[in-house]
Write a protein that holds these residues in place. Structure first.
Motif, short mmCIF file in Angstrom:
data_model
loop_
_atom_site.label_atom_id
_atom_site.label_comp_id
_atom_site.label_asym_id
_atom_site.label_seq_id
_atom_site.Cartn_x
_atom_site.Cartn_y
_atom_site.Cartn_z
N GLU A 272 -4.63 12.67 0.16
CA GLU A 272 -5.63 11.75 0.41
C GLU A 272 -6.76 12.23 0.68
O GLU A 272 -8.05 11.81 0.05
CB GLU A 272 -5.07 10.71 1.69
CG GLU A 272 -6.07 9.46 1.83
CD GLU A 272 -5.47 8.54 2.82
OE1 GLU A 272 -4.37 8.49 3.24
OE2 GLU A 272 -6.34 7.57 2.98
N ASN B 170 8.04 14.68 13.94
CA ASN B 170 7.94 15.67 12.89
C ASN B 170 8.99 16.75 13.00
O ASN B 170 8.94 17.70 12.60
CB ASN B 170 6.65 16.12 12.44
CG ASN B 170 5.68 16.55 13.76
OD1 ASN B 170 6.43 16.95 14.66
ND2 ASN B 170 4.62 16.64 13.70
N MET C 294 11.98 8.17 -2.68
CA MET C 294 11.08 7.11 -1.83
C MET C 294 11.54 5.85 -2.25
O MET C 294 11.69 4.80 -1.38
CB MET C 294 9.49 7.24 -2.49
CG MET C 294 8.73 8.19 -1.78
SD MET C 294 8.85 8.15 0.15
CE MET C 294 7.87 6.68 0.56
N ASP D 77 5.67 7.46 18.61
CA ASP D 77 5.41 8.46 17.93
C ASP D 77 5.50 9.81 18.44
O ASP D 77 5.21 9.90 19.56
CB ASP D 77 3.89 8.47 17.31
CG ASP D 77 3.75 9.00 15.85
OD1 ASP D 77 4.73 9.59 15.38
OD2 ASP D 77 2.90 8.37 15.15
N GLU D 78 5.83 10.94 17.86
CA GLU D 78 5.94 12.12 18.36
C GLU D 78 7.13 12.19 19.54
O GLU D 78 6.85 12.76 20.56
CB GLU D 78 4.74 12.78 18.90
CG GLU D 78 3.56 12.63 18.21
CD GLU D 78 3.67 13.71 16.83
OE1 GLU D 78 4.67 14.33 16.70
OE2 GLU D 78 2.54 13.68 16.11
N PHE E 183 -5.21 6.72 -4.52
CA PHE E 183 -6.17 7.05 -3.66
C PHE E 183 -7.67 7.15 -4.37
O PHE E 183 -8.59 6.64 -3.76
CB PHE E 183 -5.93 8.52 -3.01
CG PHE E 183 -4.84 8.32 -2.05
CD1 PHE E 183 -4.76 7.40 -1.01
CD2 PHE E 183 -3.90 9.51 -1.88
CE1 PHE E 183 -3.85 7.17 -0.13
CE2 PHE E 183 -2.86 9.44 -1.15
CZ PHE E 183 -2.82 8.37 -0.32
N SER F 177 4.46 16.26 9.32
CA SER F 177 3.45 15.42 9.26
C SER F 177 2.60 15.14 8.19
O SER F 177 2.52 15.92 7.23
CB SER F 177 2.16 16.69 10.21
OG SER F 177 0.90 16.07 10.60
N GLY F 178 2.02 13.81 8.14
CA GLY F 178 1.43 13.23 7.09
C GLY F 178 2.28 12.69 5.62
O GLY F 178 1.83 12.59 4.75
N GLU G 172 3.83 6.67 10.18
CA GLU G 172 3.24 5.70 10.69
C GLU G 172 3.32 4.22 9.88
O GLU G 172 3.59 3.11 9.85
CB GLU G 172 1.82 5.68 11.47
CG GLU G 172 1.30 4.62 11.91
CD GLU G 172 0.22 4.96 13.02
OE1 GLU G 172 -0.18 6.04 13.46
OE2 GLU G 172 -0.30 3.92 13.58
N LEU G 173 2.89 4.73 8.35
CA LEU G 173 2.64 3.75 7.30
C LEU G 173 3.95 2.91 7.19
O LEU G 173 4.02 1.60 7.12
CB LEU G 173 2.33 4.44 6.09
CG LEU G 173 1.84 3.55 5.12
CD1 LEU G 173 0.84 2.97 5.19
CD2 LEU G 173 1.72 4.50 3.68
N GLU H 167 0.62 -1.17 0.02
CA GLU H 167 -0.04 -0.05 0.00
C GLU H 167 0.90 1.10 0.02
O GLU H 167 0.33 2.47 0.04
CB GLU H 167 -1.01 0.07 1.09
CG GLU H 167 -1.93 -1.19 1.16
CD GLU H 167 -3.14 -0.79 0.59
OE1 GLU H 167 -3.63 0.17 0.80
OE2 GLU H 167 -3.74 -1.66 -0.33
N ILE H 168 2.10 1.12 0.03
CA ILE H 168 2.86 2.26 0.19
C ILE H 168 3.21 2.52 -1.08
O ILE H 168 3.77 1.90 -2.04
CB ILE H 168 4.18 2.01 0.91
CG1 ILE H 168 4.00 1.61 2.23
CG2 ILE H 168 5.03 3.43 0.90
CD1 ILE H 168 5.17 1.34 2.97
N1 LIG Z 1 3.50 6.60 0.17
C1 LIG Z 1 2.28 6.52 0.55
N2 LIG Z 1 1.42 5.64 0.00
C2 LIG Z 1 0.22 5.40 0.14
N3 LIG Z 1 -0.45 6.18 1.24
C3 LIG Z 1 0.31 6.91 2.03
C4 LIG Z 1 1.97 7.10 1.70
N4 LIG Z 1 2.27 7.96 2.51
C5 LIG Z 1 1.13 8.38 3.54
N5 LIG Z 1 0.18 7.77 3.22
C6 LIG Z 1 -1.31 7.96 3.78
O1 LIG Z 1 -1.47 9.25 4.41
C7 LIG Z 1 -1.96 9.30 5.58
C8 LIG Z 1 -0.85 9.76 6.72
O2 LIG Z 1 0.22 8.87 6.91
P1 LIG Z 1 0.79 8.62 8.14
O3 LIG Z 1 -0.35 8.69 9.25
O4 LIG Z 1 1.66 7.41 8.30
O5 LIG Z 1 1.73 10.01 8.30
P2 LIG Z 1 2.44 10.44 9.69
O6 LIG Z 1 3.60 11.00 8.94
O7 LIG Z 1 2.65 9.55 10.59
O8 LIG Z 1 1.73 11.75 9.96
P3 LIG Z 1 1.69 12.54 11.69
O9 LIG Z 1 2.97 13.11 11.85
O10 LIG Z 1 0.51 13.59 11.30
O11 LIG Z 1 1.47 11.52 12.49
C9 LIG Z 1 -2.25 7.78 5.89
O12 LIG Z 1 -3.61 7.66 5.77
C10 LIG Z 1 -1.22 6.95 5.02
O13 LIG Z 1 -1.90 5.64 4.55
#
Ligand SMILES: Nc1ncnc2c1ncn2[C@@H]1O[C@H](COP(=O)(O)OP(=O)(O)OP(=O)(O)O)[C@@H](O)[C@H]1O
Ligand SMILES: [Mg+2]
Length: 456
Positions: free
Chosen positions: A367, A287, A153, A245-246, A331, A176-177, A181-182, A145-146
């Motif tokens: 997304e 972040n 990347m 996290d954080e 998406f 952020s975002g 986590e993914l 899914e990544i």
């Molecule tokens: N490379 C990717 N491919 C597919 N989906 C992605 C990708 N990167 C992020 N996403 C999607 O974007 C959303 C945010 O990702 P995620 O929660 O992992 O971000 P984060 O860096 O942990 O953010 P935060 O710092 O706000 O916690 C999720 O729904 C994730 O599935």
């Protein structure tokens, strides 16, 4: 679940009913408490969780319905079984609409009580199990899914593959975002630990004073309200992966405690003088720019070095724009499936808008924008104003419409030239054959050659 007997609370104002139920259920191995009023029942629920509450509907003061409503607010995981007299079955049915598991009509016989309690608790266990399995299933899918094919990347993927199977602590940094986590889940999913749990804790959302007890657990009496020993998340994640996290938002006191855990692979529950060995792969994410936090003395340098054995930097979306079309398509597919609508195409001008946007919220923002567009866009092609409400003015302002049309015309001409040249070459210049190959008439081909000023 954890080997403790399951806890049942009986709420009834008739003392002999309480006593009878208690005797029957205790014999079955449950831990049973009784409360004569709804108020008392609520207080007990607030004090320590119960797996199941059996309550009479008719009670002085707070009645059974009210207890159900407030009790479910308080402990959503607790199952409720209502007790009712013959005349009030209708109310019991109402209670089930409000979330009660079942009801029993008094007088109740022993086997019926035992059966309904066992079934309610079984359903509760299954629900938990399904939720756990589903989250693991999601995990195994996550690696595919990544989405990303930008250079940066690809470098991230290579690094992930290299370290997934080691036990090295990993530091994931990114705005952020960006998908921190993914990535953490994917690393877990690609590791030998994948059959075990992945536990994520957002350190910034747990109050400072609770973070240590949350992670390391505590023993009974460690502080007011610690009525029994409780395992921490490190133990929950035993043989699995723990995402902190954080991490940049934690206190230096907590950072010292974490450093000790990482060095010694053991934790000490709050209030305990014994340590517990744990086998946990730790991934931390932030972040913030940890190096800068180190300079500012808000992050411990020793921990920083310990964590940055394997640093993974996730670039912001605006610096890997070539991932945008792929992510958008991903998406669109995802949300078309989720909302059971025909997959839509992005209008070319819409893609252009997506490529031009600065994405301060990174992939998450993209997304969200796509999800909304899939829902609100009427036609088969996603229009710019489905993406951004003010898209048309945005386009007008930077004249993207004209420049895009120019680009499109240019691209089209280029492709036509190539196709025609190829067809002519294959047919050794025979225009009739070339036209047939291209699926156009002979005269159309002549016109094309003329307008494109194609020398033959
Ligand atoms: N490379 C990717 N491919 C597919 N989906 C992605 C990708 N990167 C992020 N996403 C999607 O974007 C959303 C945010 O990702 P995620 O929660 O992992 O971000 P984060 O860096 O942990 O953010 P935060 O710092 O706000 O916690 C999720 O729904 C994730 O599935
Ligand atoms: Mg996150």
């Amino acid at each position: 679940m954890n080997g403790h007997p399951e806890r049942v609370l009986i709420v009834d104002d008739e003392e002999h009913v309480c006593a009878l139920f208690q005797r029957i259920l205790q014999k079955e191995g449950y831990e049973v408490e009784c409360a004569p009023t709804g108020e008392d029942g609520l207080a007990r629920l607030a004090g320590q969780p119960f797996d199941l509450v059996m309550t009479d509907l008719k009670l002085p003061g707070i009645d059974g319905m009210e207890l159900l409503r407030r009790g479910r607010d308080l402990c959503p995981e607790t199952s409720f079984v209502m007790l009712t007299a013959f005349g009030t079955v209708q109310t019991a049915v109402e209670a089930m609409k409000q979330g009660a598991y079942d009801y029993l009509v008094k007088p109740v016989d022993k086997d019926e009580i035992i059966m309904v309690v066992a079934k309610a608790l079984e359903v509760q266990r299954l629900t938990r199990e399904v939720a756990r399995l589903r989250s693991q299933l999601d995990l195994s899918l996550d690696f595919n899914e990544i989405v990303g094919h930008s250079k940066s990347m690809k470098a991230v993927f290579r690094l992930m593959k290299m370290v997934a199977d080691s036990n090295a602590t990993i530091l994931i940094q990114g705005e952020s975002g960006t998908g921190k986590e993914l990535i953490a889940r994917a690393i877990h999913g690609a590791s030998r630990r994948k059959e075990r749990r992945f536990v994520a804790v957002n350190c910034a959302s747990v109050p400072e004073s609770l973070l240590e007890s949350e992670l390391f657990g505590y023993v009974r009496g460690a502080f007011t309200g610690a009525a029994a020993d409780k395992k921490g998340l490190f133990e929950e994640a035993h043989e699995g992966t723990l995402l902190l996290d954080e991490i940049g938002d934690t206190s230096t006191a907590f950072q010292s405690a974490l450093l000790r855990v990482l060095q010694e692979s053991e934790i000490r529950p709050v209030g305990s003088n014994k340590t517990v060995k744990v086998d946990v792969r730790v991934i931390v994410a932030t972040n913030k720019d940890l190096k800068r936090e180190v300079e500012r003395k808000t992050f411990r340098e020793d921990l920083f070095y310990r964590l940055s054995v394997v640093p993974i930097a996730l670039p912001p979306l605006r610096s890997r724009r070539d991932d945008i079309p792929l992510l958008a398509a991903h998406f669109i597919e995802k949300y078309s499936r989720a909302y059971s609508v025909e997959p839509k195409r992005l209008a070319p001008v819409s893609l252009r808008l997506l490529l031009d946007h600065s994405w301060p919220g990174n992939v998450r923002e993209l997304e969200n924008v796509i999800e909304r567009a899939v829902l609100i866009n009427p036609g088969a092609e996603i229009a710019p104003d489905s993406l951004f409400p003010s898209a048309l003015t945005m386009l007008d302002e930077n004249r993207s419409f004209t420049s895009l049309n120019d680009t499109m015309r240019g691209a089209r001409e280029l492709m036509e030239r190539e196709k025609i040249a190829e067809a002519l070459q294959r047919t050794s210049g025979n225009r009739s054959h070339a036209a047939r190959l291209l699926g156009i008439s002979r005269s159309a081909l002549y016109n094309k050659i003329k307008s494109l000023r194609l020398a033959n």
